[in-house]
Design a protein around this motif. Structure first.
Motif, mmCIF file in Angstrom:
data_model
loop_
_atom_site.group_PDB
_atom_site.id
_atom_site.type_symbol
_atom_site.label_atom_id
_atom_site.label_comp_id
_atom_site.label_asym_id
_atom_site.label_seq_id
_atom_site.Cartn_x
_atom_site.Cartn_y
_atom_site.Cartn_z
ATOM 1 N N ARG A 23 50.046 13.965 73.989
ATOM 2 C CA ARG A 23 51.511 14.046 74.027
ATOM 3 C C ARG A 23 52.118 12.639 74.061
ATOM 4 N NH1 ARG A 23 55.607 13.548 77.286
ATOM 5 N NH2 ARG A 23 54.293 12.979 79.069
ATOM 6 N N LEU A 24 51.543 11.756 74.879
ATOM 7 C CA LEU A 24 52.041 10.394 74.979
ATOM 8 C C LEU A 24 51.818 9.622 73.685
ATOM 9 C CD1 LEU A 24 50.847 9.577 78.611
ATOM 10 C CD2 LEU A 24 53.196 9.972 77.844
ATOM 11 N N VAL A 25 50.659 9.833 73.071
ATOM 12 C CA VAL A 25 50.387 9.182 71.789
ATOM 13 C C VAL A 25 51.366 9.683 70.733
ATOM 14 C CG1 VAL A 25 48.711 8.971 69.898
ATOM 15 C CG2 VAL A 25 47.958 8.720 72.274
ATOM 16 N N ALA A 26 51.632 10.978 70.738
ATOM 17 C CA ALA A 26 52.570 11.556 69.772
ATOM 18 C C ALA A 26 53.951 10.934 69.917
ATOM 19 C CB ALA A 26 52.643 13.074 69.965
ATOM 20 N N GLU A 27 54.421 10.785 71.155
ATOM 21 C CA GLU A 27 55.728 10.173 71.400
ATOM 22 C C GLU A 27 55.734 8.727 70.923
ATOM 23 O OE1 GLU A 27 56.631 10.562 75.503
ATOM 24 O OE2 GLU A 27 56.989 12.726 75.404
ATOM 25 N N ARG A 28 54.632 8.027 71.163
ATOM 26 C CA ARG A 28 54.523 6.626 70.754
ATOM 27 C C ARG A 28 54.561 6.506 69.234
ATOM 28 N NH1 ARG A 28 50.440 3.423 74.217
ATOM 29 N NH2 ARG A 28 52.252 3.596 75.575
ATOM 30 N N LEU A 29 53.864 7.383 68.539
ATOM 31 C CA LEU A 29 53.873 7.359 67.078
ATOM 32 C C LEU A 29 55.274 7.612 66.532
ATOM 33 C CD1 LEU A 29 50.587 9.341 66.316
ATOM 34 C CD2 LEU A 29 51.003 6.913 65.857
ATOM 35 N N SER A 79 47.331 -1.518 66.513
ATOM 36 C CA SER A 79 45.933 -1.090 66.448
ATOM 37 C C SER A 79 45.787 0.278 67.104
ATOM 38 C CB SER A 79 45.032 -2.105 67.165
ATOM 39 O OG SER A 79 45.336 -2.147 68.547
ATOM 40 N N ILE A 80 44.686 0.943 66.809
ATOM 41 C CA ILE A 80 44.447 2.265 67.379
ATOM 42 C C ILE A 80 44.328 2.186 68.899
ATOM 43 C CG2 ILE A 80 41.943 2.107 67.049
ATOM 44 C CD1 ILE A 80 41.957 5.124 66.518
ATOM 45 N N SER A 81 43.751 1.093 69.414
ATOM 46 C CA SER A 81 43.614 0.968 70.868
ATOM 47 C C SER A 81 44.971 0.893 71.543
ATOM 48 C CB SER A 81 42.783 -0.275 71.222
ATOM 49 O OG SER A 81 43.408 -1.444 70.746
ATOM 50 N N GLU A 82 45.942 0.264 70.861
ATOM 51 C CA GLU A 82 47.274 0.162 71.450
ATOM 52 C C GLU A 82 47.998 1.497 71.454
ATOM 53 O OE1 GLU A 82 49.765 -2.932 70.154
ATOM 54 O OE2 GLU A 82 48.372 -4.509 70.695
ATOM 55 N N LEU A 83 47.650 2.370 70.518
ATOM 56 C CA LEU A 83 48.278 3.690 70.520
ATOM 57 C C LEU A 83 47.909 4.459 71.782
ATOM 58 C CD1 LEU A 83 47.756 4.849 66.823
ATOM 59 C CD2 LEU A 83 49.810 3.849 67.854
ATOM 60 N N PHE A 84 46.731 4.185 72.310
ATOM 61 C CA PHE A 84 46.264 4.886 73.503
ATOM 62 C C PHE A 84 46.423 4.058 74.773
ATOM 63 C CE2 PHE A 84 44.208 7.206 70.138
ATOM 64 C CZ PHE A 84 44.196 8.516 70.591
ATOM 65 N N SER A 85 46.759 2.786 74.659
ATOM 66 C CA SER A 85 46.872 1.947 75.852
ATOM 67 C C SER A 85 48.062 2.376 76.687
ATOM 68 C CB SER A 85 47.037 0.478 75.459
ATOM 69 O OG SER A 85 48.274 0.273 74.796
ATOM 70 N N GLY A 86 47.874 2.381 77.977
ATOM 71 C CA GLY A 86 48.961 2.725 78.874
ATOM 72 C C GLY A 86 49.285 4.200 78.918
ATOM 73 N N THR A 87 48.444 5.061 78.339
ATOM 74 C CA THR A 87 48.744 6.484 78.383
ATOM 75 C C THR A 87 48.294 7.106 79.699
ATOM 76 O OG1 THR A 87 46.630 6.988 77.302
ATOM 77 C CG2 THR A 87 48.558 6.745 75.886
ATOM 78 N N GLU A 88 47.501 6.366 80.445
ATOM 79 C CA GLU A 88 47.045 6.921 81.708
ATOM 80 C C GLU A 88 48.214 7.012 82.683
ATOM 81 O OE1 GLU A 88 46.542 2.490 81.741
ATOM 82 O OE2 GLU A 88 46.040 4.145 80.395
#
Length: 215
Positions: A23-29, A79-88
């Motif tokens: 959900r967080l990645v989706a919002e970021r995208l 980068s792909i790692s940034e898409l997931f960074s900070g989602t915790e």
């Protein structure tokens, strides 16, 4: 890889324990796409997917393969790692001064990133200049965005194209990042300035040059 082949390897709807991350990645995208002024159709053409698939991805209704996420991230200069960074969950929302990502000292300037990565609607930096320090020997440009420049401390000269402005604490100016510009500290003591750019112009490669003093 064709669109059909790529989308066939997309995972099914994320499992419950992964739903919040997706959900967080989706919002970021979605924020990245809108901040860059790219339509779903344009992004689909650039990444070899489809607008309907991207729409589902942005709404958190489906996941995506690593290869697809890499292509999407590349379109946004991240980068792909940034898409997931900070989602915790539970991440401290406050960026402490000692934790600011900082570039190596150059030309008597220390430049630190204040905006959290990945950058979406804007990017903000604070730069500290030694006496005589500058952004470099020549004027530079970066993209074609809107930039605000604010003097927080000291006295500086902003070279903006063929014009030159001597500025004191509290003075600010706005300009296009496509206009050649350069900053130099002309005061008797340290100077500090703030740069705010919207939309962001930095790429992942540029941001990867930053050193995080918190290690």
């Amino acid at each position: 890889m064709t669109r059909a082949m790529d989308q066939q390897i997309q995972p099914a709807r994320p499992a419950a324990d992964e739903a919040e991350t997706w959900r967080l990645v989706a919002e970021r995208l979605r924020r990245l796409r809108k901040a860059n002024g790219i339509s779903l159709r344009q992004l689909a053409e650039a990444t070899g997917t489809s607008a309907s698939f991207l729409s589902q991805l942005e709404r958190g209704l489906t996941g995506a393969s690593a290869s697809t996420l890499i292509r999407i991230a590349n379109c946004f200069g991240t980068s792909i790692s940034e898409l997931f960074s900070g989602t915790e969950s539970g991440r401290d929302p406050v960026l402490r001064k000692a934790e600011r990502p900082m570039l190596p000292v150059t030309e008597g300037q220390r430049k630190m990133l204040l905006s959290r990565r990945p950058l979406t609607h804007f990017e903000t930096y604070v730069s500290e200049f030694d006496v005589g320090g500058s952004t470099g020997p020549e004027q530079y440009t970066h993209g074609d965005s809107h930039e605000m420049f604010l003097v927080l401390r000291g006295r500086v000269r902003l070279e903006l194209g063929e014009d030159s402005h001597e500025m004191d604490e509290g003075d600010c100016v706005e300009y296009a990042t496509s206009t050649p510009h350069r900053v130099v500290n002309i005061g008797d003591g340290p100077a500090e300035v703030l740069f705010m750019i919207s939309p962001p112009t930095s790429t992942a490669g540029y941001l990867d040059d930053f050193r995080n003093r918190s290690g």
